[in-house]
Enzyme design. Structure first.
Site, PDB file in Angstrom:
ATOM      1  N   ARG A 231       0.900  -1.301   0.182  1.00  0.00           N
ATOM      2  CA  ARG A 231      -0.075  -0.077  -0.488  1.00  0.00           C
ATOM      3  C   ARG A 231       0.589   0.801   0.546  1.00  0.00           C
ATOM      4  NH1 ARG A 231      -2.153   0.345   5.300  1.00  0.00           N
ATOM      5  NH2 ARG A 231      -1.555   1.909   5.334  1.00  0.00           N
TER       6      ARG A 231
ATOM      7  N   GLU B  14       4.661   7.037   2.330  1.00  0.00           N
ATOM      8  CA  GLU B  14       5.745   5.918   2.669  1.00  0.00           C
ATOM      9  C   GLU B  14       4.920   4.473   2.004  1.00  0.00           C
ATOM     10  OE1 GLU B  14       6.039   4.030   6.668  1.00  0.00           O
ATOM     11  OE2 GLU B  14       3.659   4.260   6.839  1.00  0.00           O
TER      12      GLU B  14
ATOM     13  N   ASN C  39       4.401   0.258   2.235  1.00  0.00           N
ATOM     14  CA  ASN C  39       4.077  -0.850   2.670  1.00  0.00           C
ATOM     15  C   ASN C  39       4.341  -1.928   2.601  1.00  0.00           C
ATOM     16  OD1 ASN C  39       3.530   0.815   6.198  1.00  0.00           O
ATOM     17  ND2 ASN C  39       2.099   1.467   4.482  1.00  0.00           N
TER      18      ASN C  39
ATOM     19  N   SER D 103      -2.181  -3.206   5.519  1.00  0.00           N
ATOM     20  CA  SER D 103      -3.774  -3.400   6.857  1.00  0.00           C
ATOM     21  C   SER D 103      -5.291  -2.052   6.053  1.00  0.00           C
ATOM     22  CB  SER D 103      -3.731  -3.580   7.912  1.00  0.00           C
ATOM     23  OG  SER D 103      -3.090  -1.546   8.620  1.00  0.00           O
TER      24      SER D 103
ATOM     25  N   LYS E  69      12.738   2.831   4.668  1.00  0.00           N
ATOM     26  CA  LYS E  69      12.510   4.114   4.463  1.00  0.00           C
ATOM     27  C   LYS E  69      14.131   3.951   4.138  1.00  0.00           C
ATOM     28  CE  LYS E  69       9.183   4.944   7.588  1.00  0.00           C
ATOM     29  NZ  LYS E  69       8.414   3.588   7.769  1.00  0.00           N
TER      30      LYS E  69
ATOM     31  N   LYS F  31      12.549  10.558  10.294  1.00  0.00           N
ATOM     32  CA  LYS F  31      11.779   9.066  10.488  1.00  0.00           C
ATOM     33  C   LYS F  31      13.026   7.979  10.914  1.00  0.00           C
ATOM     34  CE  LYS F  31       9.044   8.403   6.784  1.00  0.00           C
ATOM     35  NZ  LYS F  31       8.238   8.649   5.495  1.00  0.00           N
TER      36      LYS F  31
ATOM     37  N   GLU G 146       7.895   0.487  11.319  1.00  0.00           N
ATOM     38  CA  GLU G 146       6.960   0.572  11.132  1.00  0.00           C
ATOM     39  C   GLU G 146       5.864  -0.034  11.733  1.00  0.00           C
ATOM     40  OE1 GLU G 146       6.504   0.798   7.398  1.00  0.00           O
ATOM     41  OE2 GLU G 146       9.188   0.823   7.510  1.00  0.00           O
ATOM     42  N   GLY G 147       4.385   0.220  11.636  1.00  0.00           N
ATOM     43  CA  GLY G 147       3.756   0.394  12.245  1.00  0.00           C
ATOM     44  C   GLY G 147       3.295   1.488  13.149  1.00  0.00           C
TER      45      GLY G 147
ATOM     46  N   ARG H 230      -7.898   7.520   5.852  1.00  0.00           N
ATOM     47  CA  ARG H 230      -8.140   6.870   7.037  1.00  0.00           C
ATOM     48  C   ARG H 230      -7.505   8.982   7.309  1.00  0.00           C
ATOM     49  NH1 ARG H 230      -2.884   3.740   7.754  1.00  0.00           N
ATOM     50  NH2 ARG H 230      -2.382   4.949   6.064  1.00  0.00           N
TER      51      ARG H 230
END
Length: 476
Positions: free
Chosen positions: A126, A145, A147, A152, A307, A366, A370-371, A452
């Site tokens: 994504r 970024e 992913n 998800s 990254k 950065k 991740e997360g 989002r």
């Protein structure tokens, strides 16, 4: 809310309270759910996933731009994963100071040493963006970024269009209702997994979801599992511990877990250091990577999403290496890059440090994590970078221009949180799915999107981190 929901509707308190209850009911009916825990000692419960009361406005040209770019990003990630020299050169400084990335890279080297057994590659990723509005220019799409690991909300986002259509219909906004576009990433993601399973060639073999012990986002994953079961493809859910205890490779390097042959391993866990609770977890990851099973992602694709690789791709001439004789593609991809700067030791890294410390509000620091919730801003950026500016530890980070999005107003519906109007910022993502067998790209698609939205008071954090909520684009 420009080009979105009229302000007179947003300010009608009585109607908003009513619509909020309507929206919650619609979310429950559509299955937009998350599993949570009431307290450390209580049983798990299911509730609606957090979401906006109304869809948020997104310019149609920028939405279509992101959608069209996704297949190019799929190709880019795949090509990077096939270039061990590029990964070695790009990550050399990072693995010298970041233990987690170094452990992943060690597995990558072991796989290369033994030889890649599986020619089938499955990628589900994504690419996330924000709409950047500089004072002196038009709004533009800028990538945050990409992913490549456990991207998800392909499941829950598949149900959001009907929730917002219902809310707008009840509110009497029929014209806006018609501007909510269909979205079903779960079907496209499952289609790619199914294709990889089919190419593996064993109808008895299963798709294994590699998951955490307590999976808060399990219901999002169930959408993809259910799509696979519809195709008569069996799925199992296992942890690293399960693989360690009952996993084995036969003489042909086929992976068996609890006596079941595994055709595809879909990693939904393993992207953070704390996911590897012991050496046995790392050994289980190595066993999977050295097996004949199709991995999503495989270790090289995992590394392609770091990254540091993102920062290296922004350097002059790098994209051209992966898209030779495709100048238009290079220009289209590069147009979405925000400014990205190295913190490697040397004059260029020193320049980056000085620039960041002089104007910290212009940048984001950065780490290779991740997360969500890992990025560093403002005064904290000065403190962290100030401590490592003269040491090799700074190479564990990259610096990126801070994107300047335009805020809109909306209501964020989250369990246990008072209903109030908020100034909001949105992040737009596009799901990519690809399958390659040898040199043949069997599938390469953009299979859906994700919007989002969070309150503008929060600098960082996603839905799983408890900051952002699910949304829909209202195209204009």
């Amino acid at each position: 809310m420009a080009q979105g929901i009229p302000s007179e509707l947003l300010m009608n308190t009585t109607l908003i309270n009513y619509l909020a209850e309507v929206a919650k009911d619609a979310a429950l009916l559509q299955g937009v759910l998350m599993r949570i825990k009431e307290s450390p000692n209580s049983s798990e419960v299911v509730t609606y996933a957090p979401f906006t009361l109304f869809p948020s406005p997104v310019p149609k040209p920028l939405f279509l731009q992101g959608m069209a770019l996704q297949t190019h990003y799929n190709t880019l990630v795949d090509k990077i994963s096939q270039d061990p020299d590029f990964l070695q050169e790009s990550l050399a400084s990072t693995i010298a100071v970041d233990d987690f990335t170094a452990r992943l890279f060690k597995i990558h080297q072991q796989v290369l040493k033994e030889g890649r057994l599986q020619s089938i590659v499955l990628g589900l990723n994504r690419s996330d963006y924000m709409l950047d509005q500089k004072e002196d220019g038009p709004m533009s799409l800028k990538q945050i970024e990409i992913n490549t690991f456990a991207a998800s909300f392909g499941g829950l986002s598949s149900r959001m269009p009907d929730v917002h259509r219902h809310t707008l219909q009840v509110a009497g906004k029929l014209e806006e209702n018609l501007r909510i576009i269909d979205n079903n990433p779960a079907v496209g993601l499952a289609k790619a997994v199914a294709k990889a399973w089919e190419l593996y060639g064993s109808k008895r073999a299963v798709v294994m979801f590699l998951v955490e012990e307590n999976q808060r986002n399990i219901l999002d994953q169930r959408f993809i599992e259910n799509e696979l079961w519809k195709r008569n493809i069996a799925t199992i859910r296992k942890r690293f511990e399960d693989v360690s205890e009952s996993g084995k490779l036969d003489q042909d390097k086929r992976l068996f877990v609890e006596c079941q042959e595994v055709a595809v391993v879909y990693f939904r866990n393993g992207y953070m250091p704390q996911n590897y609770k012991s050496e046995k977890s790392w050994e289980a990851r190595l066993m999977i990577e050295c097996s004949l099973a199709v991995k999503c992602p495989d270790i090289s694709t995992h590394l392609a999403g770091t990254k540091k690789v993102q920062q290296v791709l922004a350097k002059p001439g790098v994209l051209e290496k992966f898209f030779p004789d495709q100048l238009q593609v290079v220009e289209q991809v590069r147009a979405t890059f925000a400014g990205l700067y190295t913190l490697d030791m040397g004059a260029e890294g020193d320049k980056t440090v000085a620039m960041a410390l002089a104007t910290p509000d212009r940048f984001v620091l950065k780490p290779q994590r991740e997360g969500g919730g890992n990025n560093i801003y403002g005064q904290e950026l000065c403190e962290v970078l100030g401590k490592v500016k003269n040491s090799a530890e700074r190479m564990a980070f990259i610096l990126m221009d801070k994107i300047q999005p335009v805020s809109t107003q909306n209501y964020l519906l989250r369990r246990g949180t008072p209903l109030k109007i908020s100034n909001c910022l949105s992040e737009l993502g596009f799901f990519g799915a690809y399958v390659r067998q040898g040199e043949d790209m069997v599938m390469n698609d953009c299979v859906g999107h994700l919007l989002r939205t969070k309150s503008s008071e929060h600098l960082d954090g996603g839905v799983a981190a408890g900051v952002a909520v699910l949304d829909n684009p209202l195209l204009f």
